[in-house]
Design an enzyme around this catalytic site. Structure first.
Site, PDB file in Angstrom:
ATOM      1  N   PRO A 253       1.329   1.853  -3.490  1.00  0.00           N
ATOM      2  CA  PRO A 253       0.096   1.493  -3.550  1.00  0.00           C
ATOM      3  C   PRO A 253      -0.412   1.609  -5.114  1.00  0.00           C
ATOM      4  CG  PRO A 253       0.383   3.614  -2.404  1.00  0.00           C
ATOM      5  CD  PRO A 253       1.891   3.200  -2.781  1.00  0.00           C
TER       6      PRO A 253
ATOM      7  N   GLU B 285       3.954   9.171   0.054  1.00  0.00           N
ATOM      8  CA  GLU B 285       3.561  10.272  -0.902  1.00  0.00           C
ATOM      9  C   GLU B 285       3.925  10.123  -2.071  1.00  0.00           C
ATOM     10  OE1 GLU B 285       4.992  10.891   1.935  1.00  0.00           O
ATOM     11  OE2 GLU B 285       4.079  12.583   3.260  1.00  0.00           O
TER      12      GLU B 285
ATOM     13  N   ARG C 187       9.771 -18.064   1.188  1.00  0.00           N
ATOM     14  CA  ARG C 187       9.292 -19.661   1.668  1.00  0.00           C
ATOM     15  C   ARG C 187       8.859 -20.456   0.425  1.00  0.00           C
ATOM     16  NH1 ARG C 187       3.877 -20.237   1.391  1.00  0.00           N
ATOM     17  NH2 ARG C 187       3.371 -21.555   3.288  1.00  0.00           N
TER      18      ARG C 187
ATOM     19  N   ASP D 280      -0.512 -24.792  -0.125  1.00  0.00           N
ATOM     20  CA  ASP D 280      -1.203 -23.403   0.594  1.00  0.00           C
ATOM     21  C   ASP D 280      -2.646 -22.860   0.183  1.00  0.00           C
ATOM     22  OD1 ASP D 280       1.083 -22.950   2.187  1.00  0.00           O
ATOM     23  OD2 ASP D 280       2.008 -21.782   0.380  1.00  0.00           O
TER      24      ASP D 280
HETATM   25  N1  ADE Z   1       3.891   2.037  -0.019  1.00  0.00           N
HETATM   26  C1  ADE Z   1       2.693   2.486   0.514  1.00  0.00           C
HETATM   27  N2  ADE Z   1       1.714   1.818   0.785  1.00  0.00           N
HETATM   28  C2  ADE Z   1       2.081   0.772  -0.099  1.00  0.00           C
HETATM   29  C3  ADE Z   1       1.246  -0.651  -0.438  1.00  0.00           C
HETATM   30  N3  ADE Z   1       0.067  -0.737  -0.251  1.00  0.00           N
HETATM   31  N4  ADE Z   1       1.936  -1.348  -1.207  1.00  0.00           N
HETATM   32  C4  ADE Z   1       3.338  -1.477  -1.550  1.00  0.00           C
HETATM   33  N5  ADE Z   1       3.938  -0.291  -1.290  1.00  0.00           N
HETATM   34  C5  ADE Z   1       3.331   0.603  -0.407  1.00  0.00           C
END
Ligand code: ADE
Length: 257
Positions: A88, A115, A153, A168
């Site tokens: 994330p 984590e 794709r 798209d």
């Molecule tokens: N791992 C945990 N959350 C994630 C996310 N939003 N994007 C990519 N990998 C992740």
């Protein structure tokens, strides 16, 4: 394209990779995927791939040795293959990045716990870090599947309609126009006449305008970056004026109830 996926949960990939277009992409030879179990590269008798964080706090952190060993067993550091950490904290994945990645002949995706990863994983094998959005998943596996799907794709021959990726939503910089198919009427809702008219120029104009309308209503941010013609700008001005007029009318209305 060949994609190496490094994960503690290779079985999670079975569904998405063995159905529909991703299945066909592999059968036709456009895409091949190798799933590598990070646990196969652990060296203790409990096959430990994660551990508690130094400094305390909850959760588990992916250990550096198994991940680095797993990647180095498959990808030479000098190969130039993008090794992408699913996290994330990464750059937010979008259609432009999907298009860029689809130009590569090989990719590696590392999935781990939400984590976190021992920072030294980033310092040794990782070349890029991608997030699929500003939310936290339990692990990187679903994110890797999203990226595989969006990239696959775009590979030549994978979609039946070779122009589909060009039309798209987001590929044009705008959201796509609404679509209709048979029947012409459903519960009193009819297909716009222009789509039944057979007049292709009018159909194209309607589609462009509806694409602008959708983008204006749902994602005005995309209009700032889209390539717009003078006709597009006129149409957007009309939309804006109609919105202003509608709001003014609402404001004039006496309070209800
Ligand atoms: N791992 C945990 N959350 C994630 C996310 N939003 N994007 C990519 N990998 C992740």
């Amino acid at each position: 394209m060949h994609i190496d996926v490094f994960t503690l949960h290779p079985a999670m990939f079975a569904g998405p990779l063995t159905e529909s277009i991703l299945k066909r992409a592999q059968e036709m030879g456009a895409l091949s995927i190798s799933l590598h179990d990070i646990r196969d590269h652990t060296e203790d008798k409990h096959n430990t791939a994660d551990d508690t964080p130094y400094g305390g706090g909850g959760g588990m952190v992916m250990k550096v040795e198994p991940v680095v060993r797993a990647v180095e067993a498959v990808i030479a550091s000098s190969s130039g293959v993008p090794v992408i950490l699913m996290s994330p904290q990464g750059r937010v994945f979008n259609q432009r990045l999907a298009s860029e990645l689809s130009q590569e002949s090989r990719l590696a995706l590392i999935c781990g716990h939400y984590e976190g990863f021992d920072e030294r994983i980033r310092q040794t094998v990782v070349t890029d870090e991608l997030s699929i959005g500003d939310y936290v998943l339990t692990g990187g596996e679903l994110a890797a599947m999203v990226i595989i799907d969006a990239v696959a794709r775009l590979l030549p021959g994978v979609l039946g309609d070779p122009d589909a990726p060009i039309k798209d939503s987001h590929a044009t910089g705008l959201l796509e126009h609404p679509h209709y198919t048979r029947p012409p009427a459903f519960r009193g809702m009819t297909v716009p006449d222009v789509l039944l008219s057979g007049h292709q120029a009018n159909v194209e104009r309607w589609r462009r305008q509806e694409s602008l309308r959708r983008s204006w209503q749902r994602r005005p941010d995309v209009l700032l970056k889209a390539a717009l013609s003078d006709a597009d700008r006129w149409f957007l001005m009309e939309l804006a004026q109609a919105d202003i007029a509608e709001r003014a009318q609402k404001d004039d209305r006496p309070p209800q109830g």
